[in-house]
Motif scaffolding. Structure first.
Motif, PDB file in Angstrom:
ATOM      1  N   GLN A  90       1.665  -1.971  -3.504  1.00 58.30           N
ATOM      2  CA  GLN A  90       2.855  -1.339  -2.819  1.00 58.30           C
ATOM      3  C   GLN A  90       2.921  -0.117  -3.935  1.00 58.30           C
ATOM      4  O   GLN A  90       3.235  -0.709  -5.050  1.00 58.30           O
ATOM      5  N   TYR A 102       1.305  -6.851  -6.179  1.00 58.79           N
ATOM      6  CA  TYR A 102       2.086  -5.732  -5.212  1.00 58.79           C
ATOM      7  C   TYR A 102       1.694  -4.503  -5.459  1.00 58.79           C
ATOM      8  O   TYR A 102       2.205  -3.941  -5.949  1.00 58.79           O
ATOM      9  N   LYS A 131       8.471  -0.249  -5.980  1.00 55.89           N
ATOM     10  CA  LYS A 131       7.297  -0.765  -5.138  1.00 55.89           C
ATOM     11  C   LYS A 131       8.840  -2.013  -4.186  1.00 55.89           C
ATOM     12  O   LYS A 131       7.962  -2.753  -3.510  1.00 55.89           O
ATOM     13  N   GLU A 155       1.301  -4.803 -11.011  1.00 50.72           N
ATOM     14  CA  GLU A 155       0.377  -4.144  -9.968  1.00 50.72           C
ATOM     15  C   GLU A 155      -0.687  -5.104  -8.864  1.00 50.72           C
ATOM     16  O   GLU A 155      -1.285  -4.838  -8.254  1.00 50.72           O
TER      17      GLU A 155
END
Length: 225
Positions: free
Chosen positions: A81, A79, A29, A76
């Motif tokens: 991404q 963030y 991430k 998750e």
């Protein structure tokens, strides 16, 4: 790394597979973090964050999250991404199953504290067979579970939650517990892919030298979750 993101703190242990799966997620991430390695049981700094004294524990600003599964779901949610779960509900369920098998049916039974306890109450010669038996049982299930779902990685061509659980577990099975992997061609191939994946390489390489240091295993690490 995400610009402007205040570095989180991850309380970890170098050989903790639970900590490694969180480190892999943070790397994927692109999140900055400070890794604080716990080197003694009952570390007072860790106990302030997690009264159970387990690693990993994540500090993100004023938020403290313990237990690797809870940490991964927290990351998750906050963030998004590089999603750790696929959109496809079937593949998502396979990821959950892999995580459950590793975290519930394998990892606790190969934990250093438990393995040493088996050595004390039964025989030191039973420590390795104990760990190998339970790891093999879990890997048999994983090999069958993934046979119709694996792509380049465990559940397709992207790295997902299942891979974060599998990479440290396979590393432990092969390099720490010397498990014969000939009956697991799918898992062996995944292990090879993980060793060649840049976001995994550094973390797996860090652990490889520790596997070779027999004196290291005389240290009973804090519990991990």
């Amino acid at each position: 790394m995400e610009e402007g993101n205040q570095a989180m703190k991850l309380y970890s242990h170098p050989m903790s597979s639970c900590s490694r799966r969180v480190r892999l997620a943070l790397s994927l991430k692109g999140l900055k973090y400070e890794c604080i390695n716990i080197t003694s049981i009952g570390d007072p700094e860790l106990l302030k964050l997690n009264p159970m004294g387990y690693v990993p524990a994540l500090v993100d600003g004023t938020t403290v999250v313990s237990d690797s599964y809870a940490i991964l779901l927290y990351l998750e949610e906050k963030y998004p991404q590089h999603a750790l779960l696929p959109q496809n509900i079937i593949k998502k369920s396979i990821n959950y199953q892999v995580a459950s098998i590793v975290s519930s049916s394998i990892q606790p039974l190969q934990n250093t504290t438990l393995v040493h306890y088996i050595g004390e109450i039964v025989s030191p010669d039973e420590k390795l067979p104990w760990a190998q038996y339970h790891i093999r049982k879990g890997l048999v299930a994983l090999e069958k579970l993934l046979v119709n779902h694996a792509g380049k990685y465990a559940t397709g061509d992207e790295i997902y939650l299942a891979d974060l659980y599998l990479a440290p577990q396979l590393d432990n099975a092969i390099n720490r517990f010397n498990l014969d992997m000939t009956e697991f061609p799918l898992l062996l191939n995944l292990n090879k892919i993980y060793s060649q994946t840049p976001s995994f390489q550094q973390i797996l390489t860090e652990t490889l030298q520790l596997h070779k240091d027999k004196a290291f295993f005389n240290f009973i690490k804090p519990q991990e979750t």
